[in-house]
Motif scaffolding. Sequence first.
Motif, PDB file in Angstrom:
ATOM      1  N   GLY A 123      -8.845  -7.246 -50.655  1.00  0.00           N
ATOM      2  CA  GLY A 123      -8.007  -7.812 -49.606  1.00  0.00           C
ATOM      3  C   GLY A 123      -7.575  -9.242 -49.865  1.00  0.00           C
ATOM      4  O   GLY A 123      -6.830  -9.825 -49.054  1.00  0.00           O
ATOM      5  N   ASP A 124      -8.007  -9.834 -50.969  1.00  0.00           N
ATOM      6  CA  ASP A 124      -7.613 -11.208 -51.283  1.00  0.00           C
ATOM      7  C   ASP A 124      -6.121 -11.288 -51.604  1.00  0.00           C
ATOM      8  O   ASP A 124      -5.553 -10.370 -52.212  1.00  0.00           O
ATOM      9  N   VAL A 125      -5.508 -12.388 -51.209  1.00  0.00           N
ATOM     10  CA  VAL A 125      -4.112 -12.632 -51.562  1.00  0.00           C
ATOM     11  C   VAL A 125      -4.082 -13.128 -53.002  1.00  0.00           C
ATOM     12  O   VAL A 125      -4.580 -14.208 -53.319  1.00  0.00           O
ATOM     13  N   ARG A 126      -3.499 -12.346 -53.891  1.00  0.00           N
ATOM     14  CA  ARG A 126      -3.440 -12.726 -55.304  1.00  0.00           C
ATOM     15  C   ARG A 126      -2.372 -13.779 -55.542  1.00  0.00           C
ATOM     16  O   ARG A 126      -2.555 -14.665 -56.368  1.00  0.00           O
ATOM     17  N   TRP A 127      -1.221 -13.642 -54.863  1.00  0.00           N
ATOM     18  CA  TRP A 127      -0.212 -14.697 -54.932  1.00  0.00           C
ATOM     19  C   TRP A 127       0.779 -14.584 -53.785  1.00  0.00           C
ATOM     20  O   TRP A 127       0.914 -13.554 -53.144  1.00  0.00           O
ATOM     21  N   ARG A 128       1.446 -15.712 -53.548  1.00  0.00           N
ATOM     22  CA  ARG A 128       2.538 -15.827 -52.590  1.00  0.00           C
ATOM     23  C   ARG A 128       3.809 -16.213 -53.345  1.00  0.00           C
ATOM     24  O   ARG A 128       3.765 -17.056 -54.242  1.00  0.00           O
ATOM     25  N   ILE A 129       4.931 -15.611 -52.944  1.00  0.00           N
ATOM     26  CA  ILE A 129       6.243 -16.040 -53.428  1.00  0.00           C
ATOM     27  C   ILE A 129       7.050 -16.478 -52.221  1.00  0.00           C
ATOM     28  O   ILE A 129       7.273 -15.701 -51.289  1.00  0.00           O
ATOM     29  N   THR A 141       7.071 -15.889 -42.192  1.00  0.00           N
ATOM     30  CA  THR A 141       6.572 -16.922 -43.114  1.00  0.00           C
ATOM     31  C   THR A 141       7.484 -17.067 -44.336  1.00  0.00           C
ATOM     32  O   THR A 141       7.184 -17.868 -45.216  1.00  0.00           O
ATOM     33  N   TRP A 142       8.564 -16.271 -44.387  1.00  0.00           N
ATOM     34  CA  TRP A 142       9.492 -16.273 -45.516  1.00  0.00           C
ATOM     35  C   TRP A 142       8.752 -16.054 -46.833  1.00  0.00           C
ATOM     36  O   TRP A 142       9.096 -16.620 -47.873  1.00  0.00           O
ATOM     37  N   THR A 143       7.758 -15.191 -46.815  1.00  0.00           N
ATOM     38  CA  THR A 143       6.879 -15.053 -47.970  1.00  0.00           C
ATOM     39  C   THR A 143       6.690 -13.587 -48.350  1.00  0.00           C
ATOM     40  O   THR A 143       6.560 -12.718 -47.474  1.00  0.00           O
ATOM     41  N   ALA A 144       6.654 -13.332 -49.662  1.00  0.00           N
ATOM     42  CA  ALA A 144       6.238 -12.045 -50.217  1.00  0.00           C
ATOM     43  C   ALA A 144       4.845 -12.226 -50.829  1.00  0.00           C
ATOM     44  O   ALA A 144       4.598 -13.206 -51.548  1.00  0.00           O
ATOM     45  N   TYR A 145       3.950 -11.299 -50.528  1.00  0.00           N
ATOM     46  CA  TYR A 145       2.552 -11.418 -50.937  1.00  0.00           C
ATOM     47  C   TYR A 145       2.156 -10.262 -51.853  1.00  0.00           C
ATOM     48  O   TYR A 145       2.613  -9.132 -51.681  1.00  0.00           O
ATOM     49  N   LYS A 146       1.262 -10.573 -52.777  1.00  0.00           N
ATOM     50  CA  LYS A 146       0.575  -9.525 -53.533  1.00  0.00           C
ATOM     51  C   LYS A 146      -0.890  -9.572 -53.119  1.00  0.00           C
ATOM     52  O   LYS A 146      -1.541 -10.621 -53.210  1.00  0.00           O
ATOM     53  N   ILE A 147      -1.418  -8.419 -52.671  1.00  0.00           N
ATOM     54  CA  ILE A 147      -2.760  -8.350 -52.097  1.00  0.00           C
ATOM     55  C   ILE A 147      -3.620  -7.403 -52.928  1.00  0.00           C
ATOM     56  O   ILE A 147      -3.193  -6.284 -53.249  1.00  0.00           O
ATOM     57  N   ASP A 148      -4.808  -7.861 -53.275  1.00  0.00           N
ATOM     58  CA  ASP A 148      -5.762  -7.031 -54.007  1.00  0.00           C
ATOM     59  C   ASP A 148      -6.162  -5.859 -53.116  1.00  0.00           C
ATOM     60  O   ASP A 148      -6.697  -6.044 -52.025  1.00  0.00           O
ATOM     61  N   GLY A 166      -2.489 -18.546 -42.360  1.00  0.00           N
ATOM     62  CA  GLY A 166      -2.594 -19.319 -41.126  1.00  0.00           C
ATOM     63  C   GLY A 166      -1.298 -19.373 -40.354  1.00  0.00           C
ATOM     64  O   GLY A 166      -0.200 -19.298 -40.939  1.00  0.00           O
ATOM     65  N   PRO A 167      -1.373 -19.538 -39.028  1.00  0.00           N
ATOM     66  CA  PRO A 167      -0.148 -19.676 -38.215  1.00  0.00           C
ATOM     67  C   PRO A 167       0.701 -20.872 -38.609  1.00  0.00           C
ATOM     68  O   PRO A 167       1.903 -20.896 -38.332  1.00  0.00           O
ATOM     69  N   ASP A 168       0.092 -21.869 -39.295  1.00  0.00           N
ATOM     70  CA  ASP A 168       0.876 -23.034 -39.713  1.00  0.00           C
ATOM     71  C   ASP A 168       1.853 -22.707 -40.829  1.00  0.00           C
ATOM     72  O   ASP A 168       2.714 -23.532 -41.171  1.00  0.00           O
ATOM     73  N   GLU A 169       1.755 -21.518 -41.424  1.00  0.00           N
ATOM     74  CA  GLU A 169       2.698 -21.104 -42.470  1.00  0.00           C
ATOM     75  C   GLU A 169       3.979 -20.519 -41.892  1.00  0.00           C
ATOM     76  O   GLU A 169       4.916 -20.218 -42.625  1.00  0.00           O
ATOM     77  N   SER A 170       4.038 -20.337 -40.583  1.00  0.00           N
ATOM     78  CA  SER A 170       5.166 -19.656 -39.957  1.00  0.00           C
ATOM     79  C   SER A 170       6.357 -20.578 -39.750  1.00  0.00           C
ATOM     80  O   SER A 170       6.209 -21.785 -39.527  1.00  0.00           O
ATOM     81  N   TYR A 171       7.550 -19.985 -39.810  1.00  0.00           N
ATOM     82  CA  TYR A 171       8.796 -20.666 -39.463  1.00  0.00           C
ATOM     83  C   TYR A 171       9.282 -20.249 -38.076  1.00  0.00           C
ATOM     84  O   TYR A 171      10.308 -20.751 -37.614  1.00  0.00           O
ATOM     85  N   ALA A 172       8.574 -19.343 -37.428  1.00  0.00           N
ATOM     86  CA  ALA A 172       8.983 -18.869 -36.104  1.00  0.00           C
ATOM     87  C   ALA A 172       8.518 -19.857 -35.040  1.00  0.00           C
ATOM     88  O   ALA A 172       7.390 -20.361 -35.100  1.00  0.00           O
ATOM     89  N   LYS A 216       3.616 -22.173 -48.831  1.00  0.00           N
ATOM     90  CA  LYS A 216       2.489 -22.264 -49.764  1.00  0.00           C
ATOM     91  C   LYS A 216       2.698 -21.363 -50.975  1.00  0.00           C
ATOM     92  O   LYS A 216       1.783 -20.681 -51.430  1.00  0.00           O
ATOM     93  N   SER A 217       3.915 -21.358 -51.492  1.00  0.00           N
ATOM     94  CA  SER A 217       4.232 -20.502 -52.632  1.00  0.00           C
ATOM     95  C   SER A 217       3.374 -20.853 -53.840  1.00  0.00           C
ATOM     96  O   SER A 217       3.157 -22.031 -54.158  1.00  0.00           O
ATOM     97  N   ASP A 218       2.876 -19.828 -54.527  1.00  0.00           N
ATOM     98  CA  ASP A 218       2.108 -20.026 -55.754  1.00  0.00           C
ATOM     99  C   ASP A 218       2.999 -20.110 -56.982  1.00  0.00           C
ATOM    100  O   ASP A 218       2.505 -20.308 -58.095  1.00  0.00           O
TER     101      ASP A 218
END
Length: 506
Positions: free
Chosen positions: A283-289, A272-279, A231-237, A293-295
């Motif tokens: 296409g599902d997001v497996r995790w966020r670092i 979003t200052w985030t690294a993602y792992k995507i199936d 979501g756009p709410d995850e952004s720091y920009a 919303k870090s997992d």
Amino acid sequence: MTDAEISRRNVLLGAGGAAVFAAAGAGVGYALADTGGRGTTGAPAERAAPPKYRSRPDLRALPDVTITTPANATAPGYIFLTPASGIGLWGPLIVDEAGSPVWFRKVPDPATVAIDLKVQRYRNRPVLTWWEGTIGGTGGRGVGQGEFVIVDTNYREITRVRAAGSEQADQHDFVITPDGTALFWIYDPIPYDLTALGGPADGVLHDGVLQEIDIRTGRRLFEWRARDHVGPDESYAPLPGGESAHLPYDYFHANSVGLDADGDLLVSARHTWTAYKIDRRTGDVRWRIGGKKSDFAVDEKSRFSWQHDFRRRRDGSYSVFDNGAGVTTQRTESRGLVFTVDEAARSVTFAAEFRHPLKLSAPTQGNFRELADGGSFVGWGQLPYFTEYAPDGAVRLDGHLPLDNQSYRAYRAEWPGEPLDQPTLGLAVDGGNVIVSASWNGATRVAKWRARAGRQPGALTQSVEGPRTGFETTLTLPGTPEYVVAEALDSAGALLGRSSAIPVRV
């Protein structure tokens, strides 16, 4: 690219009034006539400034690369750059450990730029890839619209990879997979209600679209859209405001894609200052670092921001180029960051970091890569530096482009370049001798040069030989023969290529 759109200017290429051009077959030779300081009418004339490379006067504006820490037990290979500045030649550039050019190709007009030159493998063979296009687009600074180029070891174009659909490919990454497919990003501006964030109801969102394309057929195999998962709410920009309120909101800003060891996708989103792992199947997001919303619980030394180039390393750890600065400044220095991920414990633990001796802070761009021998290589993005590190973090090579330049990324890799055109040479008469300047753009096996001369192209009885000394090697022939040929030799003295025969006096 930079947050400020780079200006592009036409460059006038030429060797000055004393240049005479001669061509034969696929090669081009350049001869400089000695006019004794007079123009063609015999009147005194100002001498034109000498070209940087007499054998290639068209490369007059090629930027100099300075090595500040000479190579010490470095990994084998060359350095791959895409220099960018307000003036000069735009194009992919390979240099050696001394900073001397090995290969350069000017991008075609009009007003295109080259970005992200690197060595990859396609159909089990080494290739060079880079992006060509324009930067800026629909109100998004640092957003590209273009296509990717793939060339073989002879520098012949194999193909160009384009986005499927009506959009054009963004420059931020291009990964060829072992399956012969390509992964890259598209920045797609879409209508979006931004009132929840304080923006207009009829706003525009820059959606990050990831495509996987079959290179041979151009068929789209996979597509992933950031707005369906992030979501756009995850952004720091910050939102565009004022007169720019209806420009696209670049909330995600995808800037890298890669493969994890299990084949899933690794993605970096700068805003979003985030690294993602995507199936890769669903296409599902497996995790966020990282991010909002870090997992995973991320320890203090592993936290990153405004980052680039998220990758898996051979030992199972992960790395990222942590800019630490962008719209805001979170760290005073950028760095290459390595951390481990414990998926069971849902934790991220610091492993190592690589900083520059000058304490550089790069607000945009940059990359951090593991080398085959366990070392690491950093391109400092907006700042025109590149650095090679030993596994223990010691600097074993450091250099930079001119300080008014930048290179989106920088790489270190081996490359067996074998151009199909001829070597080139430039000639000048000096004190009763002929100065021979020889080069062969892109040839990586040349160890020595030989100049042969005589009264006719078929009767070259005079010869002089010397070791290769950078992009251009200079040899001196006594006397003033009628014709000269330059020959490129390998380390065993075998002939690799020969220039056209060029007359000394025109």
